[in-house]
Design an enzyme around this catalytic site. Structure first.
Site, mmCIF file in Angstrom:
data_model
loop_
_atom_site.group_PDB
_atom_site.id
_atom_site.type_symbol
_atom_site.label_atom_id
_atom_site.label_comp_id
_atom_site.label_asym_id
_atom_site.label_seq_id
_atom_site.Cartn_x
_atom_site.Cartn_y
_atom_site.Cartn_z
ATOM 1 N N GLY A 12 0.879 -1.229 -0.150
ATOM 2 C CA GLY A 12 0.009 -0.118 -0.048
ATOM 3 C C GLY A 12 0.884 1.102 -0.097
ATOM 4 O O GLY A 12 0.451 2.251 0.941
ATOM 5 N N ASN A 63 -2.715 -7.570 -4.915
ATOM 6 C CA ASN A 63 -3.500 -7.684 -3.932
ATOM 7 C C ASN A 63 -3.198 -8.424 -2.765
ATOM 8 O O ASN A 63 -2.943 -9.723 -2.963
ATOM 9 C CB ASN A 63 -4.919 -8.196 -4.289
ATOM 10 C CG ASN A 63 -6.199 -8.327 -3.303
ATOM 11 O OD1 ASN A 63 -5.932 -8.031 -2.272
ATOM 12 N ND2 ASN A 63 -6.936 -9.200 -3.645
ATOM 13 N N ASN A 90 1.426 -2.135 5.502
ATOM 14 C CA ASN A 90 0.685 -1.091 5.530
ATOM 15 C C ASN A 90 -0.793 -1.146 4.944
ATOM 16 O O ASN A 90 -1.639 -0.398 5.359
ATOM 17 C CB ASN A 90 1.281 0.156 5.104
ATOM 18 C CG ASN A 90 0.747 1.570 4.776
ATOM 19 O OD1 ASN A 90 0.371 2.099 5.643
ATOM 20 N ND2 ASN A 90 0.433 1.609 3.693
ATOM 21 N N TYR A 155 -13.009 -3.344 11.237
ATOM 22 C CA TYR A 155 -11.676 -2.880 11.366
ATOM 23 C C TYR A 155 -11.053 -3.208 12.637
ATOM 24 O O TYR A 155 -9.820 -3.569 12.819
ATOM 25 C CB TYR A 155 -11.856 -1.331 10.977
ATOM 26 C CG TYR A 155 -10.663 -0.457 10.778
ATOM 27 C CD1 TYR A 155 -9.861 -0.696 9.671
ATOM 28 C CD2 TYR A 155 -10.002 0.304 11.814
ATOM 29 C CE1 TYR A 155 -8.725 0.229 9.396
ATOM 30 C CE2 TYR A 155 -9.033 0.890 11.852
ATOM 31 C CZ TYR A 155 -8.276 0.809 10.630
ATOM 32 O OH TYR A 155 -7.088 1.610 10.225
ATOM 33 N N ALA A 157 -11.628 -5.466 14.748
ATOM 34 C CA ALA A 157 -11.120 -6.864 14.956
ATOM 35 C C ALA A 157 -9.785 -7.147 13.970
ATOM 36 O O ALA A 157 -9.058 -7.875 14.352
ATOM 37 C CB ALA A 157 -12.269 -7.805 14.067
ATOM 38 N N LYS A 159 -7.281 -4.959 13.132
ATOM 39 C CA LYS A 159 -6.347 -4.189 13.749
ATOM 40 C C LYS A 159 -6.076 -4.927 14.994
ATOM 41 O O LYS A 159 -4.700 -4.859 15.502
ATOM 42 C CB LYS A 159 -6.574 -2.869 13.988
ATOM 43 C CG LYS A 159 -6.721 -2.252 12.643
ATOM 44 C CD LYS A 159 -5.476 -2.459 11.438
ATOM 45 C CE LYS A 159 -5.615 -1.560 10.288
ATOM 46 N NZ LYS A 159 -4.105 -1.894 9.567
ATOM 47 N N ILE A 188 -4.737 9.836 11.854
ATOM 48 C CA ILE A 188 -3.699 10.463 10.585
ATOM 49 C C ILE A 188 -4.399 10.960 9.325
ATOM 50 O O ILE A 188 -5.291 10.553 8.882
ATOM 51 C CB ILE A 188 -2.757 9.405 10.215
ATOM 52 C CG1 ILE A 188 -2.056 8.805 11.557
ATOM 53 C CG2 ILE A 188 -1.491 9.963 9.184
ATOM 54 C CD1 ILE A 188 -1.223 9.486 12.534
#
Ligand code: NAP
Length: 247
Positions: A12, A63, A90, A155, A157, A159, A188
């Site tokens: 990414g 991907n 990332n 999200y 879960a 992270k 950010i």
């Protein structure tokens, strides 16, 4: 140029934090292999900006949720540069919504990219780094993975899972000179957070002791520290980069 001679793979890397990480690692002398999902032009711009800093760089579509594509990316990096010293996981997405109404697809997409993608990339480099007896893996978690957030059950879960995987991999690879750490950014300013409503942004800002949103470069400098020799005795840790938000 503390990373001179090192080779970094950054997932990414076309935009946001990933691009800032590519530039910071390149500034410190590392050659860069970056991948992206769809932003070809932006990814090539990142690669060119790295080359302008005097290192070798290449951008490839990949991907991260697809194990065949991930293996091909790492194979190409090895063929081009001969080693992979640093992996920065990332690549990440959000598909926010309340759990009650969240579609299966929204849950699965976030888990696939953020959690499975991180696993696939770590698995793909682990043998390489073990053979080298050297490696630095840095995974992007989030304060949401530490504390949860309404509207982000998928999200959170993913992270939180990244943190569990970071610690497990750190234990598996510790004797081989490979460190595995996570950074947990707060709020950010990137495309990911640009879509937030002003009221939600203001509420988040009021919860940040330092009173400002973070910049991608704030995170990139922490990643570069964990990628360097100065961090050789640090593994399995989660470094919050959040202006004090999660203390
Ligand atoms: P962003 O601006 O939305 O950029 C996401 C990057 O991930 C892009 O380069 C995108 O490629 C790539 N990507 C998405 N899905 C991918 C896939 N399946 N395979 C390969 N690449 C993929 O995000 P960001 O804000 O910089 O966030 C970067 C990381 O930091 C994410 O893991 C995010 O969860 C984490 N984080 C961000 C914040 C924040 O406040 N921004 C806070 C905490 C944690 P394309 O450009 O080709 O789409």
């Amino acid at each position: 140029m503390s990373l001179k001679g090192k080779v970094a793979v950054v997932t990414g890397g076309s935009r946001g934090i990933g691009r800032a990480v590519c530039l910071e690692l390149a500034r410190q002398g590392a050659d860069i292999v970056l991948c992206y999902a769809g932003s070809e032009d932006a990814a090539q711009e990142t690669a060119q900006a790295c080359e302008a800093l005097g290192v070798r760089a290449m951008a490839r579509v990949c991907n991260v949720a697809d194990s065949v594509q991930v293996k091909a990316l790492m194979d190409e990096a090895m063929a081009a540069f001969g080693r992979i010293d640093i992996l920065v996981n990332n690549a990440g997405i959000t598909r926010d919504g309340l759990a009650m109404t969240m579609k299966d697809e929204a849950f699965d997409a976030v888990i696939d990219t953020n959690l499975r993608g991180t696993f696939l990339c770590m698995r793909a480099v682990s043998r390489i780094m073990m053979r080298q007896k050297y490696g630095r893996i840095i995974n992007l978690s989030s304060v949401v993975g530490l504390h949860g957030n309404a509207g982000q059950v998928n999200y959170a879960a993913s992270k939180a899972g990244v943190i569990g995987m970071t610690k497990s991999m750190a234990k598996e690879l510790a004797t081989r000179g490979v460190t595995v750490n996570a950074v947990a950014p707060g709020f950010i300013e990137t495309d990911m957070t640009a879509a937030m409503a002003d009221a939600a942004k203001a509420a988040t800002l009021s919860a940040i002791p330092m009173g400002r949103l973070g910049a991608a470069e704030d995170v990139a400098r922490a990643v570069a520290f964990l990628a360097g020799d100065e961090a050789a005795y640090i593994t399995g840790q989660v470094l919050a980069v959040d202006g004090g938000m999660s203390m």
